[in-house]
Enzyme design. Structure first.
Site, mmCIF file in Angstrom:
data_model
loop_
_atom_site.group_PDB
_atom_site.id
_atom_site.type_symbol
_atom_site.label_atom_id
_atom_site.label_comp_id
_atom_site.label_asym_id
_atom_site.label_seq_id
_atom_site.Cartn_x
_atom_site.Cartn_y
_atom_site.Cartn_z
ATOM 1 N N CYS A 34 0.798 -1.221 0.000
ATOM 2 C CA CYS A 34 0.000 0.000 0.000
ATOM 3 C C CYS A 34 0.832 1.274 0.000
ATOM 4 O O CYS A 34 0.284 2.365 -0.140
ATOM 5 C CB CYS A 34 -0.910 0.013 1.221
ATOM 6 S SG CYS A 34 0.053 0.025 2.736
ATOM 7 N N CYS A 61 -2.455 3.858 7.360
ATOM 8 C CA CYS A 61 -3.872 3.640 7.653
ATOM 9 C C CYS A 61 -4.137 3.407 9.150
ATOM 10 O O CYS A 61 -3.204 3.292 9.945
ATOM 11 C CB CYS A 61 -4.357 2.434 6.872
ATOM 12 S SG CYS A 61 -3.668 0.904 7.513
ATOM 13 N N CYS A 105 -0.829 -4.930 7.321
ATOM 14 C CA CYS A 105 -0.487 -3.785 8.179
ATOM 15 C C CYS A 105 0.242 -4.272 9.430
ATOM 16 O O CYS A 105 1.169 -3.614 9.913
ATOM 17 C CB CYS A 105 -1.735 -3.003 8.582
ATOM 18 S SG CYS A 105 -2.863 -2.678 7.226
HETATM 19 FE FE1 FES Z 1 -1.182 0.433 4.403
HETATM 20 FE FE2 FES Z 1 -2.485 -0.630 6.319
HETATM 21 S S1 FES Z 1 -3.251 -0.206 4.335
HETATM 22 S S2 FES Z 1 -0.394 -0.315 6.266
#
Ligand code: FES
Length: 206
Positions: A34, A61, A105
Site C-alpha cells: 500500500c 492507515c 499492516c
Molecule cells: Fe497500508 Fe495498512 S493499508 S499499512
C-alpha cells in the site's frame, strides 16, 4: 470494513507515539502492498538488552497505527531476544483481529521492529548480517499476505518454486486464474523482492 473496538481504541489513542530523543537505533519500513510506512526508535539497555523505551511514527492507515501501537506495547520491557519472537499474528490477535485485507499492516509493524532489533544486533556485534540466498527470498515471501484469508502465501503453500541465479529471482505461485487478487499478489511479490540489492530482476509466474 469492520474493525474491533481495540483497533479503534489504539487508532484514536495510540501508545508510544512519537520520536525518541537520542534513540540507540531506528528503523523504517514501507509496505509494498500500500505504500504506507512505519518508523520505530528503540532505547536499549546495553547490559540487559532490554528495550527500555520505544516510540513509533506512522504514515499510514488506521490498522497501521493500531498495530504499531500494540506492537510497541508488546515489545517494551522485553529483551531483544523475546521482542523479535513477537509475530504479526499475535499482534493481530492482541487487537482482537484485523480484517483479512488489512493483515499486511501488522506484518509491516512487526517487520519494522525486527529490522530495528537486527540492525542494533549487527551494529553491536551480537549478530552477523545474513548472506543472501534462496532462503532469504522464501523468508521475504512469508511477508506477502493473501488478502482473501489474511495468511501468508508460503504458509498457504501457494509458492510452488523459488529460484535465484545471477541476480534473477524466479517465483512460481499457484493462484487460480479467476482470483481477483492474482495481479495484486504478483505485484506485491515484485515489490518485496525489488528491495534486495542482490536481485536485479524478478520473474513471477502465476
Ligand atoms: Fe497500508 Fe495498512 S493499508 S499499512
Amino acid at each position: 470494513m469492520k474493525y474491533s473496538q481495540k483497533v479503534l481504541d489504539h487508532f484514536m489513542n495510540p501508545h508510544n507515539i512519537g520520536k525518541l530523543e537520542n534513540p540507540d537505533i531506528s528503523a523504517t519500513e514501507g509496505s509494498p502492498a500500500c505504500g504506507d510506512q512505519v518508523s520505530i526508535d528503540l532505547k536499549i539497555n546495553p547490559k540487559t538488552l532490554v528495550i527500555e523505551d520505544i516510540g513509533f511514527q506512522s504514515y499510514g492507515c488506521a490498522s497501521n497505527i493500531a498495530t504499531a501501537s500494540i506492537i510497541t506495547d508488546m515489545a517494551k520491557g522485553k529483551t531483544l531476544e523475546d521482542a523479535k519472537q513477537v509475530t504479526w499474528k499475535e499482534a493481530a490477535e492482541e487487537l482482537d483481529g484485523l480484517p483479512p485485507a488489512k493483515m499486511h499492516c501488522s506484518v509491516l509493524a512487526v517487520d519494522t521492529l525486527r529490522k530495528a532489533i537486527k540492525e542494533y544486533e549487527i551494529s553491536h556485534g551480537l549478530a552477523k548480517a545474513e548472506a543472501f540466498s534462496k532462503l532469504t527470498i522464501v523468508k521475504e515471501l512469508k511477508q506477502v499476505i493473501y488478502p482473501k484469508v489474511g495468511e501468508d502465501i508460503v504458509s498457504l503453500k501457494m509458492v510452488k518454486y523459488v529460484g535465484f541465479k545471477e541476480g534473477v529471482a524466479t517465483v512460481d505461485v499457484d493462484v487460480p486464474s479467476f482470483d481477483q487478487y492474482r495481479e495484486n499478489i504478483a505485484e506485491e511479490i515484485r515489490e518485496h523482492l525489488k528491495q534486495f540489492p542482490e536481485i536485479t530482476k524478478v520473474i513471477v509466474t502465476l
